[in-house]
Write an enzyme that holds these catalytic residues in place. Structure first.
Site, PDB file in Angstrom:
ATOM      1  N   ASP A 247       0.860  -1.181   0.000  1.00 15.52           N
ATOM      2  CA  ASP A 247       0.000   0.000   0.000  1.00 15.52           C
ATOM      3  C   ASP A 247       0.898   1.233   0.000  1.00 15.52           C
ATOM      4  O   ASP A 247       2.056   1.173   0.406  1.00 15.52           O
ATOM      5  CB  ASP A 247      -0.919   0.008   1.234  1.00 15.52           C
ATOM      6  N   SER A 248       0.349   2.351  -0.464  1.00 19.74           N
ATOM      7  CA  SER A 248       1.136   3.586  -0.476  1.00 19.74           C
ATOM      8  C   SER A 248       0.875   4.415   0.780  1.00 19.74           C
ATOM      9  O   SER A 248       1.389   5.528   0.904  1.00 19.74           O
ATOM     10  CB  SER A 248       0.814   4.396  -1.729  1.00 19.74           C
ATOM     11  N   ASP A 297      -7.223  -4.906  -5.072  1.00 18.67           N
ATOM     12  CA  ASP A 297      -8.397  -4.145  -4.612  1.00 18.67           C
ATOM     13  C   ASP A 297      -8.083  -2.648  -4.646  1.00 18.67           C
ATOM     14  O   ASP A 297      -7.959  -2.002  -3.608  1.00 18.67           O
ATOM     15  CB  ASP A 297      -8.776  -4.595  -3.184  1.00 18.67           C
ATOM     16  N   CYS A 337     -14.119  -0.865  -7.639  1.00 19.30           N
ATOM     17  CA  CYS A 337     -15.183  -0.205  -6.871  1.00 19.30           C
ATOM     18  C   CYS A 337     -15.643   1.067  -7.603  1.00 19.30           C
ATOM     19  O   CYS A 337     -16.246   1.952  -7.017  1.00 19.30           O
ATOM     20  CB  CYS A 337     -14.716   0.119  -5.456  1.00 19.30           C
TER      21      CYS A 337
END
Ligand code: SAH
Length: 393
Positions: A247-248, A297, A337
């Site tokens: 993740d960032s 995701d 999403c």
């Protein structure tokens, strides 16, 4: 009570109980932000009681299609009670539950999540903003809870001409909350976390993922866009021994590492990688790495249909890389999403990624948001999260 008259023929969507009226459909009438208006057809027939949004292109959001209904405190209490009743019937395996999901619960623009003893609300439309205090009291009365935190800091409020508002609306105290999902303990901060603090919509997909990891005996798991490591905890629970969270966001990854310990897993089985996913996927491929299971995701690449083209290319790229990194027989669970990308289009994008990667895969399950984020048949636009669970051939 002010009246909004629609243009000829523009009554059709309200007659189908779709709650939105766009600016171009309004012939006559106006009101203050959030004011309750009577909406009628060109011929003067009653259509809905609604909230007026003078600065949004969605000019009117319907509260009720029943002419006899009054929009007052009892109205909000009824709608909130109905929303909570639905969740009770869904038997959700967590004390983190989306209690109100906007239009689907007949409350356009209102999002309410419950995390253990804490409620978090987003008031995203002029109408919900105007009724904020009434809604807050109704939420406490319906749940018996005392703490409600406001997270009205979403960009969509700008379209409604509303500024940002965050903080305790009712009660106070620490903003860090612990919840139980499946058999896992997860911490979140309702003030600092993304959205209302956590991604409850992926609850069932995390549970499925743990089962698949166990069933397939997957050891090497790559969780891309991990946030606080929900899918990583699921992978460890499924027996994986080499889990990478990418993740960032540094704070999200710190929480992911905390979650590994909190749930009694061996920290040697987990790596938190603070990096850009795209660059990481390319590097892993260059290094000749392979994984038994991968999660993709990403955040919303297409906020609306207008961004669908560029978003499609971005989705295709990460899915191509993900499929290439998958060991034969491996599992890819991939999501979008973006409201602007439908399930059918998403599947086409992933198929294109497979072509480019030279990889075929079985669709073992089509994935969607957990049922406490419902879609109604009158408002299909509410559907936003879609995904595919793929087994590499
Ligand atoms: N799967 C998570 C939710 C993911 S939300 C869960 O189950 O809880 C999307 C995440 O992507 C956010 O945490 C955000 O920080 C991260 N993100 C956004 N752009 C990114 C990028 N280019 N590289 C890595 N992470 C990114």
């Amino acid at each position: 009570m002010k009246t909004i008259k629609l243009r000829e023929g523009k009554e059709r969507s309200l007659l189908r109980r779709h709650p939105w009226v766009f600016q171009g459909s309004v012939a006559k009438g106006g009101a203050d932000a959030g004011e309750t208006v009577r909406v009628e057809s060109a011929s003067g027939e009653f259509l809905a009681w609604a909230a007026f949004s003078p600065s949004s292109s969605i000019r009117v959001r319907a509260w009720s299609f029943d002419e006899a209904e009054r929009i007052d405190a009892e109205f909000f209490a009824r709608r909130i009670a109905a929303a909570i009743r639905l969740r009770e019937r869904l038997a959700i395996q967590s004390n983190g539950v989306r209690l109100v999901h906007g239009e689907a619960d007949g409350l356009p623009g209102l999002i309410v999540d419950r995390y253990a003893d804490t409620l978090v609300a987003q008031f995203l439309s002029a109408g919900t903003d105007k009724w904020k205090a009434v809604i807050a009291d109704a939420l406490l009365a319906a749940t018996g809870l005392t703490r409600l935190y406001e997270r009205s800091d979403s960009g969509v409020r700008q379209l409604e001409g509303l500024g940002q508002a965050t903080g305790w609306l009712r009660g106070d105290g620490p903003t860090t909350v612990e919840l139980t999902e499946s058999s896992w303990r997860l911490k979140l901060d309702v003030a600092e976390g993304h959205k209302t603090g956590y991604y409850l919509d992926q609850r069932d997909n995390r549970a499925d993922f743990a089962r698949w990891v166990r069933q397939l005996g997957a050891q090497r798991v790559l969780n891309c866009y991990s946030y606080t490591g929900g899918f990583s905890v699921a992978a460890l629970a499924g027996g994986a021994t080499e889990v990478i969270s990418v993740d960032s966001s540094g704070p999200a990854l710190a929480r992911a590492s905390e979650h590994v310990l909190l749930n009694g897993f061996d920290p040697a089985h987990h790596t938190a990688l603070d990096a850009d996913v795209n660059a990481t996927l390319r590097q892993l491929l260059k290094d000749g790495k392979q994984f038994d299971a991968i999660v993709l995701d990403p955040p919303k690449f297409a906020p609306s249909a207008a961004h669908a083209d560029r978003a499609s290319r971005a989705y295709k790229d990460i899915n191509r890389l993900g499929l290439k990194l998958l060991a034969p027989g491996g599992l890819l669970t991939t999501y979008s999403c973006s409201g602007g990308i439908g399930a059918e289009l998403f599947q086409k994008i992933v198929a294109g990624a497979g072509m480019d990667a030279g990889v075929d895969a079985y669709i073992v399950k089509r994935l969607e948001a957990s049922p406490d984020h419902p879609t109604t048949i009158c408002f299909p636009e509410g559907e936003y999260l879609k995904g595919l669970a793929l087994l590499r051939a």
